[in-house]
Scaffold this motif. Structure first.
Motif, PDB file in Angstrom:
ATOM      1  N   VAL A   1     -15.905 -10.642  17.017  1.00 38.78           N
ATOM      2  CA  VAL A   1     -16.420  -9.436  17.678  1.00 38.78           C
ATOM      3  C   VAL A   1     -17.113  -9.809  18.983  1.00 38.78           C
ATOM      4  CG1 VAL A   1     -17.902  -7.423  17.418  1.00 38.78           C
ATOM      5  CG2 VAL A   1     -16.580  -8.237  15.483  1.00 38.78           C
TER       6      VAL A   1
ATOM      7  N   GLY B   1     -13.728  -2.965  -3.618  1.00 42.52           N
ATOM      8  CA  GLY B   1     -13.900  -3.996  -2.604  1.00 42.52           C
ATOM      9  C   GLY B   1     -12.622  -4.090  -1.787  1.00 42.52           C
ATOM     10  N   TRP B   2     -12.715  -4.744  -0.620  1.00 35.91           N
ATOM     11  CA  TRP B   2     -11.497  -4.822   0.194  1.00 35.91           C
ATOM     12  C   TRP B   2     -10.482  -5.781  -0.417  1.00 35.91           C
ATOM     13  CZ3 TRP B   2      -9.490  -8.894   3.426  1.00 35.91           C
ATOM     14  CH2 TRP B   2     -10.214 -10.091   3.355  1.00 35.91           C
TER      15      TRP B   2
ATOM     16  N   TYR C   1     -24.056  -7.030  -4.825  1.00 37.86           N
ATOM     17  CA  TYR C   1     -25.115  -6.647  -5.752  1.00 37.86           C
ATOM     18  C   TYR C   1     -25.925  -5.520  -5.142  1.00 37.86           C
ATOM     19  CZ  TYR C   1     -25.200  -9.927  -9.678  1.00 37.86           C
ATOM     20  OH  TYR C   1     -24.935 -10.596 -10.844  1.00 37.86           O
TER      21      TYR C   1
ATOM     22  N   LEU D   1     -11.054  -4.877  13.105  1.00 36.93           N
ATOM     23  CA  LEU D   1     -10.979  -6.234  13.639  1.00 36.93           C
ATOM     24  C   LEU D   1      -9.542  -6.721  13.865  1.00 36.93           C
ATOM     25  CD1 LEU D   1     -12.895  -8.237  14.690  1.00 36.93           C
ATOM     26  CD2 LEU D   1     -13.040  -9.310  12.464  1.00 36.93           C
TER      27      LEU D   1
ATOM     28  N   VAL E   1     -20.806 -14.390   2.272  1.00 35.15           N
ATOM     29  CA  VAL E   1     -20.948 -13.214   3.139  1.00 35.15           C
ATOM     30  C   VAL E   1     -21.403 -13.669   4.529  1.00 35.15           C
ATOM     31  CG1 VAL E   1     -22.190 -11.042   3.469  1.00 35.15           C
ATOM     32  CG2 VAL E   1     -21.447 -11.698   1.186  1.00 35.15           C
TER      33      VAL E   1
ATOM     34  N   TYR F   1     -23.073   2.534  -3.815  1.00 38.71           N
ATOM     35  CA  TYR F   1     -23.156   1.246  -3.117  1.00 38.71           C
ATOM     36  C   TYR F   1     -21.790   0.569  -3.100  1.00 38.71           C
ATOM     37  CZ  TYR F   1     -24.587  -3.393  -1.760  1.00 38.71           C
ATOM     38  OH  TYR F   1     -24.705  -4.576  -1.081  1.00 38.71           O
TER      39      TYR F   1
ATOM     40  N   GLY G   1     -15.718  -2.921   4.227  1.00 38.94           N
ATOM     41  CA  GLY G   1     -14.798  -4.055   4.363  1.00 38.94           C
ATOM     42  C   GLY G   1     -13.407  -3.604   4.780  1.00 38.94           C
TER      43      GLY G   1
ATOM     44  N   LEU H   1     -29.321  -5.868  16.077  1.00 41.75           N
ATOM     45  CA  LEU H   1     -27.905  -6.060  16.380  1.00 41.75           C
ATOM     46  C   LEU H   1     -27.269  -4.731  16.769  1.00 41.75           C
ATOM     47  CD1 LEU H   1     -25.592  -8.088  16.349  1.00 41.75           C
ATOM     48  CD2 LEU H   1     -25.248  -7.602  13.940  1.00 41.75           C
TER      49      LEU H   1
ATOM     50  N   TYR I   1     -24.072 -14.645  -1.296  1.00 38.03           N
ATOM     51  CA  TYR I   1     -24.315 -14.282   0.097  1.00 38.03           C
ATOM     52  C   TYR I   1     -23.998 -15.414   1.059  1.00 38.03           C
ATOM     53  CZ  TYR I   1     -25.615  -9.529   0.041  1.00 38.03           C
ATOM     54  OH  TYR I   1     -25.522  -8.178  -0.026  1.00 38.03           O
TER      55      TYR I   1
ATOM     56  N   VAL J   1     -17.659 -11.638  12.811  1.00 28.49           N
ATOM     57  CA  VAL J   1     -18.498 -10.805  13.677  1.00 28.49           C
ATOM     58  C   VAL J   1     -19.093 -11.672  14.784  1.00 28.49           C
ATOM     59  CG1 VAL J   1     -20.392  -9.177  13.742  1.00 28.49           C
ATOM     60  CG2 VAL J   1     -18.968  -9.327  11.717  1.00 28.49           C
TER      61      VAL J   1
ATOM     62  N   MET K   1     -13.474  -2.285   8.489  1.00 30.69           N
ATOM     63  CA  MET K   1     -13.750  -3.330   9.470  1.00 30.69           C
ATOM     64  C   MET K   1     -12.574  -4.308   9.577  1.00 30.69           C
ATOM     65  SD  MET K   1     -16.434  -2.785  11.069  1.00 30.69           S
ATOM     66  CE  MET K   1     -18.155  -2.362  11.188  1.00 30.69           C
TER      67      MET K   1
ATOM     68  N   ARG L   1     -22.878 -11.838  -4.217  1.00 30.07           N
ATOM     69  CA  ARG L   1     -22.532 -10.748  -3.291  1.00 30.07           C
ATOM     70  C   ARG L   1     -22.195  -9.498  -4.082  1.00 30.07           C
ATOM     71  NH1 ARG L   1     -16.456 -12.137  -1.279  1.00 30.07           N
ATOM     72  NH2 ARG L   1     -16.754 -10.273  -0.031  1.00 30.07           N
TER      73      ARG L   1
HETATM   74  C1  HEM Z   1     -18.103  -5.865  13.045  1.00 34.64           C
HETATM   75  C2  HEM Z   1     -17.287  -6.347  12.242  1.00 34.64           C
HETATM   76  C3  HEM Z   1     -17.565  -6.549  10.783  1.00 34.64           C
HETATM   77  C4  HEM Z   1     -16.586  -6.947   9.949  1.00 34.64           C
HETATM   78  C5  HEM Z   1     -15.150  -7.258  10.308  1.00 34.64           C
HETATM   79  C6  HEM Z   1     -17.165  -7.026   8.636  1.00 34.64           C
HETATM   80  C7  HEM Z   1     -16.461  -7.409   7.504  1.00 34.64           C
HETATM   81  C8  HEM Z   1     -16.975  -7.455   6.233  1.00 34.64           C
HETATM   82  C9  HEM Z   1     -16.243  -7.794   5.055  1.00 34.64           C
HETATM   83  C10 HEM Z   1     -14.771  -8.156   4.986  1.00 34.64           C
HETATM   84  C11 HEM Z   1     -17.101  -7.724   4.002  1.00 34.64           C
HETATM   85  C12 HEM Z   1     -16.748  -7.968   2.561  1.00 34.64           C
HETATM   86  C13 HEM Z   1     -16.693  -6.639   1.910  1.00 34.64           C
HETATM   87  C14 HEM Z   1     -16.605  -6.853   0.449  1.00 34.64           C
HETATM   88  O1  HEM Z   1     -17.459  -7.595  -0.076  1.00 34.64           O
HETATM   89  O2  HEM Z   1     -15.702  -6.300  -0.144  1.00 34.64           O
HETATM   90  C15 HEM Z   1     -18.377  -7.375   4.509  1.00 34.64           C
HETATM   91  C16 HEM Z   1     -19.496  -7.251   3.740  1.00 34.64           C
HETATM   92  C17 HEM Z   1     -20.747  -6.970   4.231  1.00 34.64           C
HETATM   93  N1  HEM Z   1     -21.070  -6.637   5.557  1.00 34.64           N
HETATM   94 FE1  HEM Z   1     -19.783  -6.679   7.124  1.00 34.64          FE
HETATM   95  N2  HEM Z   1     -18.486  -6.704   8.693  1.00 34.64           N
HETATM   96  C18 HEM Z   1     -18.786  -6.389   9.997  1.00 34.64           C
HETATM   97  C19 HEM Z   1     -20.029  -6.018  10.494  1.00 34.64           C
HETATM   98  C20 HEM Z   1     -21.180  -5.959   9.732  1.00 34.64           C
HETATM   99  C21 HEM Z   1     -22.482  -5.653  10.252  1.00 34.64           C
HETATM  100  C22 HEM Z   1     -22.780  -5.376  11.720  1.00 34.64           C
HETATM  101  C23 HEM Z   1     -23.345  -5.681   9.187  1.00 34.64           C
HETATM  102  C24 HEM Z   1     -24.829  -5.473   9.132  1.00 34.64           C
HETATM  103  C25 HEM Z   1     -25.427  -4.576   9.818  1.00 34.64           C
HETATM  104  C26 HEM Z   1     -22.588  -5.996   8.003  1.00 34.64           C
HETATM  105  C27 HEM Z   1     -23.120  -6.093   6.736  1.00 34.64           C
HETATM  106  C28 HEM Z   1     -22.422  -6.433   5.611  1.00 34.64           C
HETATM  107  C29 HEM Z   1     -23.001  -6.656   4.311  1.00 34.64           C
HETATM  108  C30 HEM Z   1     -24.453  -6.561   3.933  1.00 34.64           C
HETATM  109  C31 HEM Z   1     -21.950  -6.987   3.441  1.00 34.64           C
HETATM  110  C32 HEM Z   1     -22.052  -7.359   1.965  1.00 34.64           C
HETATM  111  C33 HEM Z   1     -21.899  -6.213   1.043  1.00 34.64           C
HETATM  112  C34 HEM Z   1     -22.005  -6.732  -0.369  1.00 34.64           C
HETATM  113  O3  HEM Z   1     -21.250  -7.651  -0.711  1.00 34.64           O
HETATM  114  O4  HEM Z   1     -22.838  -6.221  -1.121  1.00 34.64           O
HETATM  115  N3  HEM Z   1     -21.279  -6.158   8.375  1.00 34.64           N
HETATM  116  N4  HEM Z   1     -18.285  -7.210   5.889  1.00 34.64           N
END
Ligand code: HEM
Ligand SMILES: [Cu+2]
Ligand SMILES: [Cu+2]
Lengths: 548, 317
Positions: free
Chosen positions: A404, A146-147, A458, A92, A392, A76, A84, A479, A389, A400, A87, A456
């Protein structure tokens, strides 16, 4: 309606389009044509988007159950880290500047190419090199920091391919810096005769602002990441307290880059939306100078708010109070833009097509993201919801929901110009609405989760959060359908027999619509000369045409 | 699906209720400011859509006062909330002097608590209801974050330094405690429970657990360490080595060899033990050995508690 031509240059003669000009692989991989490089970027960022989305799909599936049945803890952590990293740096950040910006900056200011065409190609190769290294990280087992690469976790304790990832991000930074330099020089030096600063499209203003951040902020990230790699490899003791280092120093350096980086991701989107709104409204933008300078203000103030990521880190209370204040201030220019877009629609002549729907969707989601950002800037609230969250949801609304969506809107709007084909407008409208709905179902529940105390990152979570997580995952499926649709009907339009686009299908102003679709290799048959204000639609109140 | 949806988390302290009130009122104001914009936007788009014949004369494209108005008025409204939120936040950094000091050491992936009278526990934290409690926290490895949603409070624990957090939980009950800073593989399993007990129950609990932990209070454990580790060999009036006396040092200004002065707080005392060469007391040679590799953070906490208590001894004289 006025009958005079808007721009003084000879009527289009037929010249081969930049696409028809040559078909060999060589002519693509060694091209210095900014338009072809834009398409190279479009294909490559789409691939990275697919990988990042795959990781997101894994995350969302895993979160369907509280005990996280799909992935291991480590799996996970690797999934959200690579999600991260890809993306942010491989999708992005390059999306709007390197695809739409590359294609449009020279055409919008009426010139043949960027100032340094070969450097532009080099940017793409550097990006690809760093991208390949990232793919190597994915197949070699991934990274678990993580990023954000917080130390000393990243520099001492993590056991994934941290150094390789850092080198990849480091290299990609050079691509960004070169693009920024290229844009700055081009905008300063290559404007067509008559294209004064007050006649620049707002898309150009926001790309100018973002280029400044590219050039000033990216080196800070590069140095910071190198220091992490050095600490990991040879233990130089910059961030590790056991070696006399300071872990908070890393956070200061990282956010000094990464807060401006969120504006890297959103400023180009603001430029796109100004174009979409005015073109749909067929009316001059309300408050041109306010909108233009808002971009510059965002870029400048954006450099002074990084500490809002560190309110609970142990930074001094006084610093927190100052950063909180500045973060509230940085919201003002963004709000100004939203008000001016709204006022632009007043007494306009609005064409409700897919680009406008994307633009309106952008505004709604960007406002929601911005206002929750204001909540996060309030110290006492942030202490509760940071690293949950709520955050998040906040950054997904901006990055997004905002960026996006604007990228998709821009892609639809300029698709006829880039490819010479018209896409299916009905499907475009359906996709825009589906994305808006799916997005909200996915991310709105995350605000509630955050306020209830779901941290977050988790993998395993308390069962009382399950209902909201399941709703969020279902929204994500919707989506995904919304995002997949354009891939089909846009590509469909390219098939032989697709409808050809006229030079100006939207009846929009702007130099890019005066040349053929797709444009010839050198963009214009003859050097355009600009004699009018931007967004010079007949509806504009005559008295306000020249200054505004 | 097991438990149903819980839409609002319980509030275990007065501060938590204040935060709820703050976000509630701020949320209300934000809606008031945005709804009109969204409504106007949609209304304009529909009313002035292409096919419609409506009056479009004198469409304005700029107005300085309108611009200034919509920038400045919302900003001032938000500033009101800024002041409110900042005041609440500042309260979190002014612990009352009588707060019960509890030491917290985090490591991958557990929480260790040391009560002042010697009781120790892991992952569960018992506190009396209605009494201020101050947590003095550090980490053994990476950064963690102590987060109790019911208190609406969190604070990072940073290796190599002390951070603190105080609260006054007035509603007895069991509240989840979570790690909020990503700290490696089992981050999401690094949870525990904050158990807020009526004061009399807490006293009983302490009585039962005192012996389960160390012998005697934390300060007494520190005193033993001070002897066993040979600190007293240098830091006593009788010693032949020249080392500064440590009685009553806590909270006093200390002159440093580099010319600066600082107040001897938790951070300074712990640094002096773990990294003695970082700040050398003026007038002494830097001969004190480094205990960085020898002592666990809990032992440092005990030593610091002992040094603090000797101040109490002095004060009561
Ligand atoms: C399209 C551009 C997207 C960008 C730029 C983006 C960017 C990010 C970033 C920077 C994080 C933080 C990563 C981290 O906690 O280290 C993140 C977390 C997350 N993203 Fe995205 N995201 C995108 C799309 C999506 C989509 C479409 C979904 C859902 C289908 C999604 C679901 C999640 C979830 C659930 C987390 C949290 C993970 C966690 O902290 O456990 N993301 N995203
Ligand atoms: Cu930020
Ligand atoms: Cu953790």
């Amino acid at each position: 309606m006025t009958d005079e031509p808007r721009f003084e240059h000879p009527p289009e003669e037929r010249a081969p389009s930049y696409l028809a000009e040559s078909h060999s692989l060589r002519s693509w991989f060694f091209t210095t044509d900014h338009k072809r490089i834009a398409l190279l970027y479009l294909v490559s960022i789409t691939l990275f988007f697919l990988i990042g989305a795959g990781a997101a799909a894994l995350i969302r599936l895993d979160l369907l159950t509280p005990q996280g049945d799909l992935l291991t803890n480590d799996g996970y952590n690797r999934a959200f880290s690579i999600h991260g990293i890809i993306m942010v740096w491989f999708f992005l950040i390059p999306s709007i500047p390197n695809v739409l910006g590359n294609f449009l900056v020279p055409i919008m200011i009426g010139t043949r190419d960027l100032a340094f065409p070969r450097l532009n190609l080099l940017s793409w190769y550097i990006y690809i090199l760093s991208g390949l290294l990232t793919l190597y990280v994915v197949v070699s087992g991934g990274v678990d920091t993580g990023w954000t690469f917080y130390t000393p976790l990243s520099s001492v304790y993590a056991n994934g391919a941290v150094v390789a990832t850092i080198v990849a991000v480091f290299i990609s930074g050079f691509s960004t810096i070169l693009t920024g330099l290229n844009f700055i020089v081009t905008i300063h030096k290559l404007r067509a005769p008559g294209m004064t600063w007050s006649r620049l499209p707002l898309f150009i203003w926001s790309h100018y602002a973002v280029s400044i951040i590219f050039v000033l902020a990216t080196p800070v990230l590069a140095i910071t990441l190198l220091l992490v790699a050095a600490e990991r490899l040879i233990g130089i003791g910059v961030f590790d307290p056991r070696l006399g280092g300071d872990p908070l120093l890393f956070q200061h350096l990282f956010w000094f880059y990464s807060h401006p980086a969120v504006y890297i991701m959103v400023l180009p989107a603001l430029g796109v939306v100004s174009e979409l709104i005015t073109a749909a409204a067929h009316k001059r933008i309300f408050g041109y100078w306010f909108v233009a300078f808002a971009s510059i203000a965002i870029a400048v103030i954006g450099f002074m708010v990084w500490g809002h990521h560190m309110f609970v880190s142990g930074q001094s209370v006084f610093a927190s109070a100052v950063f909180s204040f500045l973060s509230i201030a940085v919201a003002v220019p963004s709000a100004i833009k939203v008000y001016n877009w709204t006022a632009t629609l007043y007494k306009a002549d609005v064409a409700i097509d897919a680009p406008l729907l994307f633009a309106l969707g952008f505004i709604g989601l960007f406002v929601a993201g911005g206002l929750t950002g204001l909540m996060l800037a309030m110290l006492a609230i942030d202490v509760h919801v940071t690293d949950t969250y709520f955050v998040v949801a906040h950054f997904h609304y901006i990055m997004v929901g905002g960026s996006v969506t604007a990228f998709f809107g821009g892609l639809h709007f300029w698709w006829p110009k880039m490819t010479g084909r018209l896409y299916n407008e009905t499907l475009g409208r359906i996709a825009a609405i589906l994305i808006l709905v799916g997005f909200n179902i996915t991310f709105f529940p995350q605000f509630l989760l955050g306020y209830q105390g779901m941290p977050r990152r988790y993998h395993v979570y308390p069962p009382e959060f399950q209902v909201l997580h399941v709703i969020s995952s279902l929204g994500a499926a919707l989506l995904a359908v919304g995002y997949a649709m354009p891939a089909f009907y846009l590509l469909w339009s390219l098939l032989p027999g697709g409808r050809r686009a006229p030079a100006n299908p939207w009846g929009a102003s702007g130099l890019e619509w005066t040349t053929s679709s797709p444009p010839p290799k050198h963009n214009f048959i003859a050097q355009p000369v600009v004699v009018r204000q931007p967004y010079d639609y007949p509806l504009a109140h005559p008295a306000s045409r020249d200054d505004g | 699906m097991s438990a149903g949806i819980e839409l609002w988390p319980p509030a275990a302290s007065h501060h938590a209720q204040q935060v709820d009130l703050l976000i509630g009122s701020f949320g209300a104001m934000v809606w008031l400011l945005t709804i009109p914009v969204f409504v106007l936007m949609s209304w304009f788009a529909i009313r002035y859509r292409r096919s419609r014949e409506v009056n479009r004369d004198h469409a304005p494209t700029r107005n300085l006062w309108v611009e200034v108005g919509w920038s400045v008025i919302p900003f001032i409204l938000v500033l009101g909330f800024y002041v409110w939120a900042t005041m609440l936040f500042l309260d979190l950094y002014r612990p009352p002097p009588d707060a019960i000091p509890i030491h917290v050491v985090a490591k991958q992936w557990m929480w260790k608590f040391q009560h002042p009278d010697g009781a120790r526990e892991i992952n569960n934290l018992h506190v009396p209801a209605g009494r201020p409690v101050k947590l003095i926290m550090t980490s053994e490895d990476v950064i963690h974050s102590f987060y109790v949603p019911a208190l609406r409070q969190k604070q990072d624990l940073v290796p190599g330094r002390y951070t603190s957090l105080w609260f006054n939980a007035d509603k007895p009950g069991r509240y989840p405690l979570r790690c909020a800073e990503f700290c490696g593989a089992d981050h999401s399993a690094m949870g525990g429970t904050l158990i807020v007990m009526p004061p009399q129950d807490y006293a009983v609990w302490l009585g039962r657990n005192r012996d389960g932990g160390m012998d005697g209070t934390l300060a007494q454990a520190g005193a033993r360490l001070f002897r066993d580790l040979g600190c007293s060999g240098c830091h006593s009036a009788a010693a032949s080595v020249k080392a500064p006396p440590l009685e009553g040092i806590f909270g006093r200004p200390v002159a440093l060899a580099d010319g600066g002065t600082l107040i001897a707080d938790d951070q300074y005392l712990s640094d002096s033990i773990l990294l003695p060469n970082k700040q050398v007391a003026a007038g002494y040679r830097p001969i004190m050995p480094t205990y960085g590799n020898v002592l666990a953070p809990e032992q440092v906490n005990a030593l610091v508690a002992y040094l603090k208590s000797s101040r109490a001894r002095e004060d009561s004289k």
